[in-house]
Design a protein around this motif. Structure first.
Motif, PDB file in Angstrom:
ATOM      1  N   TRP A 128      17.896  -5.528  -0.759  1.00 11.88           N
ATOM      2  CA  TRP A 128      16.684  -5.366   0.043  1.00 11.88           C
ATOM      3  C   TRP A 128      16.102  -3.961   0.084  1.00 11.88           C
ATOM      4  CZ3 TRP A 128      13.567  -9.340   0.887  1.00 11.88           C
ATOM      5  CH2 TRP A 128      12.644  -9.462   1.964  1.00 11.88           C
ATOM      6  N   ILE A 131      14.688  -2.473  -3.289  1.00 12.01           N
ATOM      7  CA  ILE A 131      13.346  -2.538  -3.367  1.00 12.01           C
ATOM      8  C   ILE A 131      12.619  -1.077  -3.120  1.00 12.01           C
ATOM      9  CG2 ILE A 131      11.285  -3.696  -2.660  1.00 12.01           C
ATOM     10  CD1 ILE A 131      12.872  -6.164  -2.086  1.00 12.01           C
ATOM     11  N   TYR A 134      13.821   1.454  -5.617  1.00  7.85           N
ATOM     12  CA  TYR A 134      13.112   1.066  -6.870  1.00  7.85           C
ATOM     13  C   TYR A 134      11.695   1.852  -6.676  1.00  7.85           C
ATOM     14  CZ  TYR A 134      10.823  -0.911 -10.863  1.00  7.85           C
ATOM     15  OH  TYR A 134      10.271  -1.058 -12.023  1.00  7.85           O
ATOM     16  N   LEU A 135      10.927   1.328  -5.714  1.00  3.96           N
ATOM     17  CA  LEU A 135       9.481   2.005  -5.521  1.00  3.96           C
ATOM     18  C   LEU A 135       9.460   3.616  -5.375  1.00  3.96           C
ATOM     19  CD1 LEU A 135       8.172  -0.752  -3.126  1.00  3.96           C
ATOM     20  CD2 LEU A 135       7.906  -0.384  -5.462  1.00  3.96           C
ATOM     21  N   THR A 146       8.028   1.817   2.667  1.00  3.95           N
ATOM     22  CA  THR A 146       8.241   0.545   2.107  1.00  3.95           C
ATOM     23  C   THR A 146       9.436   0.088   3.173  1.00  3.95           C
ATOM     24  OG1 THR A 146       9.916   2.012   0.938  1.00  3.95           O
ATOM     25  CG2 THR A 146       7.778   1.423   0.003  1.00  3.95           C
ATOM     26  N   LEU A 150       9.233  -3.603   4.835  1.00  2.00           N
ATOM     27  CA  LEU A 150      10.237  -4.467   4.592  1.00  2.00           C
ATOM     28  C   LEU A 150      10.984  -4.951   5.811  1.00  2.00           C
ATOM     29  CD1 LEU A 150      11.721  -3.064   1.467  1.00  2.00           C
ATOM     30  CD2 LEU A 150      10.690  -5.269   1.459  1.00  2.00           C
TER      31      LEU A 150
END
Length: 372
Positions: A128, A131, A134-135, A146, A150
């Motif tokens: 979780w 993510i 990575y972005l 983000t 999330l």
């Protein structure tokens, strides 16, 4: 030869001066606030110390501090490289939910199932958080945005599955996942009058790993270097993108453990009454503990102490909001105090360097005046 001990003493003085200044400031401001509202601050402090020193209160505070410490450690991993993982709250809830589902579906010996549950929680939390990492690394998207989004997605995902006929069952007004077997509950330390959760060992292990990995390894050095200057770290051969993703994965893995004290020592399942908001509390505790492994432990205990004794203040006629005021004042006082002490230390170092340069310059001048 005498300069190193002197430097060490000065560092020790600075390290002690900041928390002392923060405590004195926080107590003074809190006393002023109570005085303005007509309450007796000295009586309030006396009630808090008396109630907080009772054996049942001490056990409650320790058990409460375990998830707080884990949340603070998860946040601090990102803080050490200027990453603001605001999504610890969503990460630990998603991790606890799926770990509870896995734990309720399996029927293995406890020595096997407990590690499976813990690893499941860490993996879900890492995914979780990964993510956002990575972005951030590939698209340059702010991890603040983000991780906050999330949090909402994670809450909606849990709400979708936490329904009868899906991955949950109803027990009166509580909807929860299937109970994990009794053999999968974490052990407890027998203390009087209530037991201390055995998951305190998990928190201790995380604290030691945090101290060692971030302070004694090449990865920890690279992580701090990226936080100081990405350009300088990249020039020295550090992969900034890989470090960002790895840091977020580690932060998420630790965040996945935040719900384990509740799941494995208290509830045995994940329900709609599972505690929320621990991730945001972890941010305050990480700031209060200055991202230091021991400092965050003391801050978590202090936070638990304030919450425990705050309930007693209500019975004594004090406003229930006074505890929130205390917590906010303490965090602000610590931040301000450390910044003031840091600036004072920098000015003192600059003054010492100037004195040393001046002394060296006078020495050169004296040497030049000596006849050949």
């Amino acid at each position: 030869m005498s300069s190193p001990p002197r430097i060490d003493r000065e560092k020790l003085v600075l390290a002690v001066a900041a928390p002392l200044l923060a405590i004195v400031t926080a107590m003074a401001i809190t006393s002023a606030v109570m005085g303005l509202t007509g309450d007796n601050p000295f009586r309030a402090f006396s009630v808090m110390l008396d109630y907080g020193s009772k054996s049942d209160s001490q056990v409650w505070i320790i058990n409460k501090a375990i998830p707080y410490y884990l949340a603070a450690a998860a946040v601090a991993i990102g803080f050490r490289m200027n990453l603001f993982n605001i999504g610890v709250d969503g990460q630990y809830r998603v991790a606890a939910f799926f770990a509870a589902v896995v734990g309720g579906a399996l029927s293995l010996p406890g020595v096997v199932q407990i590690p499976v549950i813990l690893l499941t929680a860490m993996a879900c939390g890492a995914i979780w958080a990964g993510i956002a990492g990575y972005l951030k690394a590939t698209r340059g998207v702010s991890e603040v945005i983000t991780t906050i989004m999330l949090n909402f997605i994670g809450g909606s995902l849990i709400a979708y599955f936490l329904q009868e006929g899906r991955l949950a069952e109803r027990e009166e007004n509580i909807i929860h996942t299937e109970d994990i077997p009794d053999s999968s509950w974490f052990f407890e330390f027998a203390t009087n009058p209530n037991p201390v959760h055995g998951t305190i060992l998990v928190a201790v292990a995380v604290g030691i790993a945090y101290w060692f990995v971030l302070g004694r390894t090449r990865f920890g050095f690279d992580l701090r270097a990226v936080g100081r200057s990405e350009a300088a770290a990249e020039a020295s051969g550090v992969s900034v993108k890989r470090t960002v993703v790895t840091a977020m994965l580690l932060s998420g893995a630790v965040a996945g453990l935040v719900g384990m004290p509740t799941l494995l020592n208290e509830s045995g399942n994940y329900g709609n009454d599972f505690p929320e908001g621990l991730g945001f509390t972890g941010i305050a505790i990480a700031l209060l503990g200055r991202n230091h492994a021991v400092g965050m432990g003391l801050a978590a205990l202090l936070w638990g102490f304030l919450e425990r004794t705050g309930t007693q203040l209500e019975f004594e006629g004090y406003d229930q909001e006074i505890v929130g005021v205390m917590q906010g004042i303490i965090v602000l006082s610590v931040v301000v105090a450390y910044e003031l002490v840091r600036r004072w230390g920098i000015r003192r170092q600059q003054r010492q360097v100037g004195e040393q340069l001046a002394a060296q310059s006078r020495g050169h001048d004296d040497t030049a005046e000596v006849p050949a």
